[in-house]
Design a protein around this motif. Structure first.
Motif, short mmCIF file in Angstrom:
data_model
loop_
_atom_site.label_atom_id
_atom_site.label_comp_id
_atom_site.label_asym_id
_atom_site.label_seq_id
_atom_site.Cartn_x
_atom_site.Cartn_y
_atom_site.Cartn_z
N SER A 168 8.71 -8.37 -4.96
CA SER A 168 9.20 -9.73 -4.73
C SER A 168 8.86 -10.74 -5.83
CB SER A 168 8.68 -10.24 -3.38
OG SER A 168 7.29 -10.35 -3.46
N ARG B 146 0.86 -12.19 3.57
CA ARG B 146 1.39 -11.67 2.30
C ARG B 146 0.61 -12.20 1.11
NH1 ARG B 146 7.82 -12.42 2.57
NH2 ARG B 146 7.79 -11.09 0.74
N GLY C 161 0.82 -1.21 0.00
CA GLY C 161 0.00 0.00 0.00
C GLY C 161 0.85 1.26 0.00
N VAL C 162 1.75 1.38 0.99
CA VAL C 162 2.57 2.60 1.08
C VAL C 162 3.52 2.67 -0.12
CG1 VAL C 162 4.24 3.88 2.46
CG2 VAL C 162 2.43 2.60 3.61
N ALA D 73 9.89 8.55 9.03
CA ALA D 73 8.71 9.16 8.42
C ALA D 73 7.45 8.64 9.12
CB ALA D 73 8.66 8.85 6.92
N LEU E 108 3.65 8.80 10.54
CA LEU E 108 2.45 9.55 10.13
C LEU E 108 1.67 10.08 11.33
CD1 LEU E 108 0.34 10.58 8.16
CD2 LEU E 108 -0.62 8.29 8.07
N1 LIG Z 1 5.47 5.34 9.02
C1 LIG Z 1 4.18 5.21 9.24
O1 LIG Z 1 3.53 6.04 9.89
C2 LIG Z 1 3.49 4.02 8.66
C3 LIG Z 1 2.16 4.13 8.20
C4 LIG Z 1 1.60 3.01 7.58
C5 LIG Z 1 2.32 1.82 7.46
N2 LIG Z 1 3.58 1.78 7.98
C6 LIG Z 1 4.39 0.56 7.89
O2 LIG Z 1 4.88 0.47 6.55
C7 LIG Z 1 5.03 -0.91 6.19
C8 LIG Z 1 4.27 -1.16 4.91
O3 LIG Z 1 2.88 -0.92 5.15
P1 LIG Z 1 1.82 -1.24 4.00
O4 LIG Z 1 0.51 -0.76 4.49
O5 LIG Z 1 2.34 -0.77 2.70
O6 LIG Z 1 1.83 -2.83 4.04
P2 LIG Z 1 1.48 -3.88 2.87
O7 LIG Z 1 0.49 -3.29 1.94
O8 LIG Z 1 1.22 -5.17 3.54
O9 LIG Z 1 2.88 -3.96 2.09
C9 LIG Z 1 4.03 -4.48 2.67
C10 LIG Z 1 5.07 -4.67 1.58
O10 LIG Z 1 6.26 -5.21 2.13
C11 LIG Z 1 6.63 -6.38 1.40
N3 LIG Z 1 7.10 -7.40 2.35
C12 LIG Z 1 6.42 -7.98 3.34
N4 LIG Z 1 7.20 -8.87 4.00
C13 LIG Z 1 8.40 -8.84 3.37
C14 LIG Z 1 9.61 -9.53 3.56
N5 LIG Z 1 9.75 -10.45 4.52
N6 LIG Z 1 10.64 -9.24 2.75
C15 LIG Z 1 10.49 -8.33 1.77
N7 LIG Z 1 9.35 -7.63 1.53
C16 LIG Z 1 8.31 -7.89 2.33
C17 LIG Z 1 5.38 -6.86 0.70
O11 LIG Z 1 5.64 -7.30 -0.59
P3 LIG Z 1 6.05 -8.76 -0.91
O12 LIG Z 1 5.09 -9.67 -0.24
O13 LIG Z 1 6.00 -8.75 -2.37
O14 LIG Z 1 7.45 -8.85 -0.40
C18 LIG Z 1 4.57 -5.60 0.51
O15 LIG Z 1 4.92 -5.01 -0.73
C19 LIG Z 1 4.51 -1.72 7.39
O16 LIG Z 1 5.61 -2.08 8.20
C20 LIG Z 1 3.64 -0.73 8.13
O17 LIG Z 1 3.54 -1.04 9.51
C21 LIG Z 1 4.19 2.84 8.54
#
Ligand SMILES: NC(=O)c1ccc[n+]([C@@H]2O[C@H](COP(=O)([O-])OP(=O)(O)OC[C@H]3O[C@@H](n4cnc5c(N)ncnc54)[C@H](OP(=O)(O)O)[C@@H]3O)[C@@H](O)[C@H]2O)c1
Length: 337
Positions: free
Chosen positions: A172, A322, A151-152, A270, A272
């Protein structure tokens, strides 16, 4: 109203729908009749008690929702009953009605559906914090996005493109590579070897090798955690910025500061949620920007799956496993898939 209630922390599918009293708008608050709920990785962490902040149980989880304003507190002038809105609350969105503080509610252009807005709000707000507020991505910058099919990652790819960057997406597998291309990535790389050494090689050879000077990127937007983070430092050039967004792989990295020193690199966080307290007007400006981009069709929410309320927790489990690609949204007026 129907809502998911977390009575004690545990895996998503252990939580059930309850019948709860409707919320009432207090001072500085808006009550929203929910039409769509967006699911996010942090929601999956929060229902298990694994998110950095643990609300006291019982509580209704959920952060993203969109619908129409049902009622406003007596002092609220910015919204009125019937307005189309999208909101990102800290908790409470997995319900038919949500009470939200004013600073977390945004006007939703009529062209943007409730499903798209609910699917976009956390990921686009986070991508805005990462790419604009923290990385200051500008036209011509070289930007690498890790976890780029998430998503992000999808939102960051699109916003970096709108800012005029040359964007490299790390994903991936080939199915996810296609999504990254649809998001506008200029280059897409699927690592052949996901060990730390393999990823370091990928950044040094495949990423740096994309540009004639072989120097690497100006910015890495990092959503995965170690070993991607440590390897990603090898893909940065002089003055490069590593932007820490999250740890989807579950391992929190530690930077070797001598490497940062010798190579003139910066690492910035970063977050939010804290921006709603510390940088309220900037977040509002950012949300208006990307909502307008959505309305004009210049970015996409990438909602790939809609579910009925009853299947919400399965949607969260699929995020953890995933199995999800792009965004899953719960709709409250349709049959779902
Ligand atoms: N900074 C903030 O305030 C904030 C806000 C929202 C989210 N986040 C964090 O940002 C991250 C991503 O959030 P999201 O909502 O985008 O999650 P998401 O939609 O589940 O996406 C996660 C991504 O990471 C990859 N991934 C997962 N496990 C992996 C692994 N073991 N090795 C390599 N790639 C992996 C997945 O792709 P593949 O399965 O293809 O690898 C997917 O593309 C999370 O940790 C979330 O907690 C932070």
């Amino acid at each position: 109203m129907r809502a998911f209630l977390i009575e004690s922390y545990g895996p998503p599918c252990g939580h059930e729908i309850h019948d709860l009293p409707d919320p009432v708008a207090g001072a500085g608050e808006v009550v929203i009749e929910v039409e769509a709920i967006g699911l996010n990785y942090p929601d999956a962490l929060m229902v298990q008690g694994k998110y950095q902040k643990r609300p006291e149980t019982p509580f209704v989880p959920g952060r993203d929702c969109a619908g129409r304003v049902l009622a406003v507190g007596g002092d609220v002038r910015e919204f009125k009953a019937g307005d189309t809105v999208v909101a990102q609350v800290f908790k409470g969105a997995f319900a038919e009605r949500v009470v939200a503080p004013l600073e977390r509610v945004f006007h939703r252009p009529e062209e943007v559906s409730a499903a798209d807005a609910a699917g976009a709000i956390t990921v686009f707000n986070t991508a805005y914090v990462a790419t604009v507020m923290r990385a200051g991505v500008a036209a011509g910058d070289r930007v690498v996005v890790t976890g780029a099919s998430g998503g992000v990652g999808s939102a960051a790819t699109q916003l970096a493109k709108v800012r005029g960057a040359d964007v490299v997406a790390i994903v991936s597998n080939q199915q996810k590579a296609e999504l990254a291309r649809q998001n506008g990535a200029d280059h897409v790389i699927v690592p052949g070897d996901s060990s730390e050494d393999g990823l370091k090689r990928m950044f040094k050879e495949d990423v740096c090798g994309l540009w004639p000077d072989g120097e690497g990127a100006d910015v890495v937007i990092e959503t995965v955690g170690d070993p991607m983070f440590t390897a990603g430092l090898r893909g940065l050039r002089f003055g490069g910025r590593m932007v820490v967004v999250g740890f989807a792989a579950g391992v929190i990295p530690a930077a070797k500061t001598n490497y940062l020193l010798y190579n003139n690199l910066g690492v910035v966080g970063a977050p939010l949620d804290i921006q709603f307290e510390k940088a309220r007007s900037q977040i509002r400006e950012g949300a208006q920007w990307w909502l307008q981009l959505l309305a004009e069709g210049r970015v996409r929410a990438n909602v790939s799956r809609t579910l009925p309320l009853e299947s919400l927790m399965q949607g969260l489990q699929d995020l953890l496993d995933r199995k999800s690609i792009a965004k899953t949204v719960v709709t409250l007026d349709g049959p779902g898939d």
